[in-house]
Design a protein around this motif. Sequence first.
Motif, PDB file in Angstrom:
ATOM      1  N   PHE A  76       1.892   0.842  -4.633  1.00  0.00           N
ATOM      2  CA  PHE A  76       1.349   1.691  -3.575  1.00  0.00           C
ATOM      3  C   PHE A  76      -0.101   1.306  -3.260  1.00  0.00           C
ATOM      4  CE2 PHE A  76      -0.761   5.712  -2.262  1.00  0.00           C
ATOM      5  CZ  PHE A  76      -0.108   5.859  -1.050  1.00  0.00           C
ATOM      6  N   LEU A  77      -0.903   1.055  -4.296  1.00  0.00           N
ATOM      7  CA  LEU A  77      -2.292   0.643  -4.076  1.00  0.00           C
ATOM      8  C   LEU A  77      -2.356  -0.701  -3.352  1.00  0.00           C
ATOM      9  CD1 LEU A  77      -3.890   1.628  -7.506  1.00  0.00           C
ATOM     10  CD2 LEU A  77      -4.065   2.847  -5.329  1.00  0.00           C
ATOM     11  N   PHE A  78      -1.402  -1.594  -3.650  1.00  0.00           N
ATOM     12  CA  PHE A  78      -1.347  -2.883  -2.977  1.00  0.00           C
ATOM     13  C   PHE A  78      -0.940  -2.725  -1.508  1.00  0.00           C
ATOM     14  CE2 PHE A  78       1.223  -6.520  -1.593  1.00  0.00           C
ATOM     15  CZ  PHE A  78       0.325  -7.561  -1.774  1.00  0.00           C
ATOM     16  N   LEU A  79      -0.021  -1.793  -1.240  1.00  0.00           N
ATOM     17  CA  LEU A  79       0.477  -1.612   0.118  1.00  0.00           C
ATOM     18  C   LEU A  79      -0.522  -0.919   1.039  1.00  0.00           C
ATOM     19  CD1 LEU A  79       4.150  -0.534  -0.656  1.00  0.00           C
ATOM     20  CD2 LEU A  79       3.431  -2.668   0.414  1.00  0.00           C
ATOM     21  N   ILE A  80      -1.464  -0.169   0.482  1.00  0.00           N
ATOM     22  CA  ILE A  80      -2.418   0.572   1.328  1.00  0.00           C
ATOM     23  C   ILE A  80      -3.176  -0.359   2.274  1.00  0.00           C
ATOM     24  CG2 ILE A  80      -4.562   1.907   1.292  1.00  0.00           C
ATOM     25  CD1 ILE A  80      -3.460   3.450  -1.083  1.00  0.00           C
ATOM     26  N   PRO A  81      -3.848  -1.417   1.784  1.00  0.00           N
ATOM     27  CA  PRO A  81      -4.596  -2.257   2.724  1.00  0.00           C
ATOM     28  C   PRO A  81      -3.730  -3.201   3.548  1.00  0.00           C
ATOM     29  CG  PRO A  81      -4.836  -3.121   0.510  1.00  0.00           C
ATOM     30  CD  PRO A  81      -4.069  -1.838   0.386  1.00  0.00           C
ATOM     31  N   PHE A  82      -2.533  -3.542   3.034  1.00  0.00           N
ATOM     32  CA  PHE A  82      -1.719  -4.552   3.702  1.00  0.00           C
ATOM     33  C   PHE A  82      -0.664  -3.968   4.643  1.00  0.00           C
ATOM     34  CE2 PHE A  82      -3.252  -6.807  -0.073  1.00  0.00           C
ATOM     35  CZ  PHE A  82      -3.795  -7.934   0.523  1.00  0.00           C
ATOM     36  N   VAL A  83      -0.232  -2.740   4.404  1.00  0.00           N
ATOM     37  CA  VAL A  83       0.820  -2.151   5.239  1.00  0.00           C
ATOM     38  C   VAL A  83       0.415  -0.780   5.777  1.00  0.00           C
ATOM     39  CG1 VAL A  83       3.222  -1.384   5.336  1.00  0.00           C
ATOM     40  CG2 VAL A  83       2.612  -3.389   3.967  1.00  0.00           C
ATOM     41  N   ASP A 109       8.826   0.882  16.546  1.00  0.00           N
ATOM     42  CA  ASP A 109       9.866   1.171  15.552  1.00  0.00           C
ATOM     43  C   ASP A 109       9.576   0.464  14.230  1.00  0.00           C
ATOM     44  OD1 ASP A 109      11.229   2.741  17.366  1.00  0.00           O
ATOM     45  OD2 ASP A 109      12.523   1.111  18.039  1.00  0.00           O
ATOM     46  N   ASP A 110       9.237  -0.827  14.297  1.00  0.00           N
ATOM     47  CA  ASP A 110       8.960  -1.569  13.066  1.00  0.00           C
ATOM     48  C   ASP A 110       7.715  -1.042  12.367  1.00  0.00           C
ATOM     49  OD1 ASP A 110      11.156  -3.130  13.542  1.00  0.00           O
ATOM     50  OD2 ASP A 110      10.026  -4.812  14.380  1.00  0.00           O
ATOM     51  N   THR A 111       6.697  -0.700  13.138  1.00  0.00           N
ATOM     52  CA  THR A 111       5.462  -0.184  12.551  1.00  0.00           C
ATOM     53  C   THR A 111       5.712   1.134  11.830  1.00  0.00           C
ATOM     54  OG1 THR A 111       4.153  -1.229  14.309  1.00  0.00           O
ATOM     55  CG2 THR A 111       3.093   0.520  13.042  1.00  0.00           C
ATOM     56  N   LEU A 112       6.438   2.042  12.471  1.00  0.00           N
ATOM     57  CA  LEU A 112       6.733   3.328  11.846  1.00  0.00           C
ATOM     58  C   LEU A 112       7.628   3.156  10.632  1.00  0.00           C
ATOM     59  CD1 LEU A 112       6.371   6.397  12.010  1.00  0.00           C
ATOM     60  CD2 LEU A 112       8.436   6.476  13.441  1.00  0.00           C
ATOM     61  N   LEU A 162       5.613   1.894   7.708  1.00  0.00           N
ATOM     62  CA  LEU A 162       4.739   2.943   7.186  1.00  0.00           C
ATOM     63  C   LEU A 162       5.519   3.928   6.327  1.00  0.00           C
ATOM     64  CD1 LEU A 162       2.006   4.392   7.079  1.00  0.00           C
ATOM     65  CD2 LEU A 162       2.627   5.554   9.214  1.00  0.00           C
ATOM     66  N   VAL A 163       6.669   4.372   6.826  1.00  0.00           N
ATOM     67  CA  VAL A 163       7.474   5.348   6.085  1.00  0.00           C
ATOM     68  C   VAL A 163       7.971   4.751   4.773  1.00  0.00           C
ATOM     69  CG1 VAL A 163       9.617   6.670   6.121  1.00  0.00           C
ATOM     70  CG2 VAL A 163       8.141   6.647   8.133  1.00  0.00           C
ATOM     71  N   LEU A 164       8.469   3.528   4.815  1.00  0.00           N
ATOM     72  CA  LEU A 164       8.987   2.898   3.593  1.00  0.00           C
ATOM     73  C   LEU A 164       7.885   2.660   2.568  1.00  0.00           C
ATOM     74  CD1 LEU A 164      11.503   0.284   5.063  1.00  0.00           C
ATOM     75  CD2 LEU A 164      12.034   2.453   3.944  1.00  0.00           C
ATOM     76  N   SER A 165       6.725   2.217   3.031  1.00  0.00           N
ATOM     77  CA  SER A 165       5.633   1.939   2.090  1.00  0.00           C
ATOM     78  C   SER A 165       5.080   3.214   1.475  1.00  0.00           C
ATOM     79  CB  SER A 165       4.510   1.167   2.791  1.00  0.00           C
ATOM     80  OG  SER A 165       3.966   1.923   3.867  1.00  0.00           O
ATOM     81  N   LEU A 166       5.216   4.343   2.172  1.00  0.00           N
ATOM     82  CA  LEU A 166       4.789   5.617   1.598  1.00  0.00           C
ATOM     83  C   LEU A 166       5.879   6.240   0.729  1.00  0.00           C
ATOM     84  CD1 LEU A 166       2.986   7.292   4.646  1.00  0.00           C
ATOM     85  CD2 LEU A 166       1.902   6.367   2.592  1.00  0.00           C
ATOM     86  N   ILE A 196       8.942   4.918  -0.730  1.00  0.00           N
ATOM     87  CA  ILE A 196       9.578   4.266  -1.877  1.00  0.00           C
ATOM     88  C   ILE A 196       8.714   4.316  -3.145  1.00  0.00           C
ATOM     89  CG2 ILE A 196      10.442   2.065  -2.768  1.00  0.00           C
ATOM     90  CD1 ILE A 196      11.499   1.458   0.011  1.00  0.00           C
ATOM     91  N   PRO A 197       7.451   3.860  -3.120  1.00  0.00           N
ATOM     92  CA  PRO A 197       6.667   3.917  -4.370  1.00  0.00           C
ATOM     93  C   PRO A 197       6.447   5.339  -4.875  1.00  0.00           C
ATOM     94  CG  PRO A 197       5.608   2.489  -2.755  1.00  0.00           C
ATOM     95  CD  PRO A 197       6.665   3.246  -2.037  1.00  0.00           C
ATOM     96  N   ASN A 198       6.197   6.279  -3.956  1.00  0.00           N
ATOM     97  CA  ASN A 198       5.928   7.651  -4.376  1.00  0.00           C
ATOM     98  C   ASN A 198       7.167   8.346  -4.923  1.00  0.00           C
ATOM     99  OD1 ASN A 198       2.992   8.419  -3.655  1.00  0.00           O
ATOM    100  ND2 ASN A 198       3.700   7.345  -1.834  1.00  0.00           N
ATOM    101  N   LEU A 199       8.324   8.113  -4.298  1.00  0.00           N
ATOM    102  CA  LEU A 199       9.557   8.711  -4.802  1.00  0.00           C
ATOM    103  C   LEU A 199       9.929   8.144  -6.172  1.00  0.00           C
ATOM    104  CD1 LEU A 199      11.760   8.911  -1.571  1.00  0.00           C
ATOM    105  CD2 LEU A 199      10.674  10.794  -2.805  1.00  0.00           C
ATOM    106  N   LEU A 200       9.758   6.834  -6.342  1.00  0.00           N
ATOM    107  CA  LEU A 200      10.044   6.232  -7.645  1.00  0.00           C
ATOM    108  C   LEU A 200       9.102   6.788  -8.717  1.00  0.00           C
ATOM    109  CD1 LEU A 200      10.644   2.482  -6.678  1.00  0.00           C
ATOM    110  CD2 LEU A 200      12.341   4.126  -7.488  1.00  0.00           C
ATOM    111  N   PHE A 201       7.835   6.959  -8.369  1.00  0.00           N
ATOM    112  CA  PHE A 201       6.870   7.497  -9.333  1.00  0.00           C
ATOM    113  C   PHE A 201       7.211   8.937  -9.699  1.00  0.00           C
ATOM    114  CE2 PHE A 201       2.956   9.853 -10.205  1.00  0.00           C
ATOM    115  CZ  PHE A 201       2.455   9.128 -11.281  1.00  0.00           C
ATOM    116  N   ILE A 202       7.503   9.765  -8.697  1.00  0.00           N
ATOM    117  CA  ILE A 202       7.813  11.176  -8.955  1.00  0.00           C
ATOM    118  C   ILE A 202       9.087  11.316  -9.774  1.00  0.00           C
ATOM    119  CG2 ILE A 202       8.476  13.334  -7.829  1.00  0.00           C
ATOM    120  CD1 ILE A 202       6.609  12.553  -5.524  1.00  0.00           C
ATOM    121  N   ALA A 203      10.124  10.542  -9.416  1.00  0.00           N
ATOM    122  CA  ALA A 203      11.385  10.625 -10.155  1.00  0.00           C
ATOM    123  C   ALA A 203      11.211  10.171 -11.604  1.00  0.00           C
ATOM    124  CB  ALA A 203      12.446   9.780  -9.461  1.00  0.00           C
TER     125      ALA A 203
END
Length: 217
Positions: free
Chosen positions: A35-42, A171-174, A177-181, A183-190
């Motif tokens: 997630f920290l890696f995806l913040i500046p790049f995605v 569409d691709d931009t959204l 954004l949704v996937l990068s927010l 996937i990492p957060n859901l995996l961490f919470i689970a």
Amino acid sequence: MTSKPSFTLLSLAETAKFYTSLCLGTTAFVSVFAFLFLIPFVVDPSITSLMADYDTEPVTCVATNHVYAEGISNCSWASCREGCTREATRCHQIHVNYSRVPFRKYNKDKIVHWEVTNTRFLINTEGCGYPPSVNCSQFAKQYGYNTAGTPFPCYYSRMYPEFVVSRYSWDDTLRNLVLSLAIPNLLFIASVGLLSYWYCPGCGRSCQKYMHHFPDK
């Protein structure tokens, strides 16, 4: 003799729990860094692109000037950079005129009114990216050098009219954004949730008091 199978099953269960816990802990750890890696790049580029409010239909652009420069002092900006985290020592600087006439309606026999002239032209909102999706040499050949005067499709920002890019998809931009927010957060919470349930008895009791218990019939 009868207790041996039970002991074996218990050992297998404990071993499985140990390795599962190890995998969950690794997943949580990796998710944070991903997630920290995806913040500046995605995440940040996607938010910037959405806030810029680019017109989703390509309009008509024409290149007016192309400069190839070398040296950090001569590359204060670049239309395209291969790599977003380092200073550009060689750069292509392309300026364009654009009209809000959709490119599909462009007619070369009619006089075009250019709403914005001689503005910077970027490959995307950040003006940078990584191979193979971003190839600055191909970008320069397509939009610079001897192509001046040849109309091509581009996307302008309705929020910042001086922003013009060659690539944009809402569409691709959204989606990115949704996937990068998510996937990492859901995996961490689970992962953390399951580990807490296994190794924190108080967490399980705290959750149970918020559950609705139906009366027995």
